[in-house]
Design an enzyme around this catalytic site. Sequence first.
Site, PDB file in Angstrom:
ATOM      1  N   LYS A 116      21.479  -8.256  -4.340  1.00 33.00           N
ATOM      2  CA  LYS A 116      22.004  -7.060  -4.580  1.00 33.00           C
ATOM      3  C   LYS A 116      22.412  -6.027  -3.540  1.00 33.00           C
ATOM      4  O   LYS A 116      23.656  -5.415  -3.745  1.00 33.00           O
ATOM      5  CB  LYS A 116      21.137  -6.433  -5.324  1.00 33.00           C
ATOM      6  CG  LYS A 116      20.686  -6.930  -6.861  1.00 33.00           C
ATOM      7  CD  LYS A 116      21.916  -6.840  -7.856  1.00 33.00           C
ATOM      8  CE  LYS A 116      21.585  -6.965  -9.380  1.00 33.00           C
ATOM      9  NZ  LYS A 116      22.483  -6.727 -10.133  1.00 33.00           N
ATOM     10  N   SER A 134      18.081 -16.281  -6.249  1.00 39.38           N
ATOM     11  CA  SER A 134      19.001 -14.873  -5.826  1.00 39.38           C
ATOM     12  C   SER A 134      17.829 -13.898  -5.252  1.00 39.38           C
ATOM     13  O   SER A 134      18.468 -12.584  -4.914  1.00 39.38           O
ATOM     14  CB  SER A 134      19.438 -14.559  -7.087  1.00 39.38           C
ATOM     15  OG  SER A 134      18.255 -14.083  -8.430  1.00 39.38           O
TER      16      SER A 134
END
Length: 412
Positions: free
Chosen positions: A60, A310
């Site tokens: 992110k 991720s």
Amino acid sequence: MTTPREIYERSLDALKLIKDAQSRGLIHRTPLIRSETISNIAGTNVWLKLESLQKTGSFKVRGAYFAISNAVKRMSINHVVTASAGNHAQGVAYSASLMGIKATVVMPQYTPWIKISRAKRYGADVVLHGESYSEAEEYATKLARDLGAYYVHAYNDPDVIAGQGTIGFEILEDLKDVDYVIVPVGGGGLISGIASVIKTVSPRTKVIGVQSDGAPGAYLSLKSGRIITIERVDTIADGIAVKKIGDLTFKLMSELLDDIVLVNDLEIAKAILTIAESVKVIAEGAGAVAVAALMSGKVKVSGNVVAVVSGGNIDMNMLFRVISKALALEGRIVKISGLLPDRPGMLGKVTSVLGDLGVNILDIFHERYDPTITPGYAMVSFIVELPPEENALDKVMNKLKELGFSFRVEKP
């Protein structure tokens, strides 16, 4: 409306900015490694893009850094607000701190504590609101208007998407021939960015999304051809627990994805355990869904396959529960139960048998007050770790039966 080509071109700009940040140690160039274990399970060459080792513990930061940098340049902003399930909040908080501006993040009330504490550590003001990302987002957009702050969307923003797309460039730089890229999907920002880059540079490469079946908003939307809002999310993959995808990410995914599949929480738990044991890396639920899809056979792949891990921001209490469940599913931890005469020495006989067979007793439970239990007996349950040998459970159960003890194996 923003096109895949426009996202690709923005991702080129983002790549320059992020490479500069990487050269200064502000953002990591994460490794792409081959996993022998997962390759053997999937029956093909599996490479893991380890964004779990990224600054703030997830991908992110890439999108947040690029979006906030551009906003600072264009508008000289001094305050950003966002809503997040946790990882985007950390990326925004960290990026804002690098640029010397204020950050306020709104997260659902039940966000794992590690994500809340890390956002605070990066200097953000944290507001907990609502039971889901959607409720947090609604409150955050209003808060941004009230404060006159710049709102950084977690996924439905071209700059955020472009920042995530830099992962696609890194994959193609590190691996010459890529046949498949498997990507977690929540709101769709990550896969929209990666797919925009991959499909522009290597059109033959297939891009497949993976969602939790407890939060299947993107899956249902893409299968039906329209954006669908789901009423409730329920999954250990909190990082992708989104009720509704964005209009921009829906458009991009509709154009770019070759497929999207669902995995369940038990499959995710097994993937977390496998990644930890074989790669020595901790993945959170959302970070493990691509590997879960490969291990469960939900995707049919061949050649060189890249699974994006991720993020790694998992609460340690949740990690303990997940690993315990995964070990039980694999039959390495087992619960056995049986009636024993409620008199001195009986429990010791059973534990002696288990010890002689190399069984490690993790926990013991007694039940005497169930009205269906014959007086003078107790129901005893053992949580045991079996030795690493073939047919270990059969040997244990047969030995107990030989000695006159009637035990059964409880399903996990």
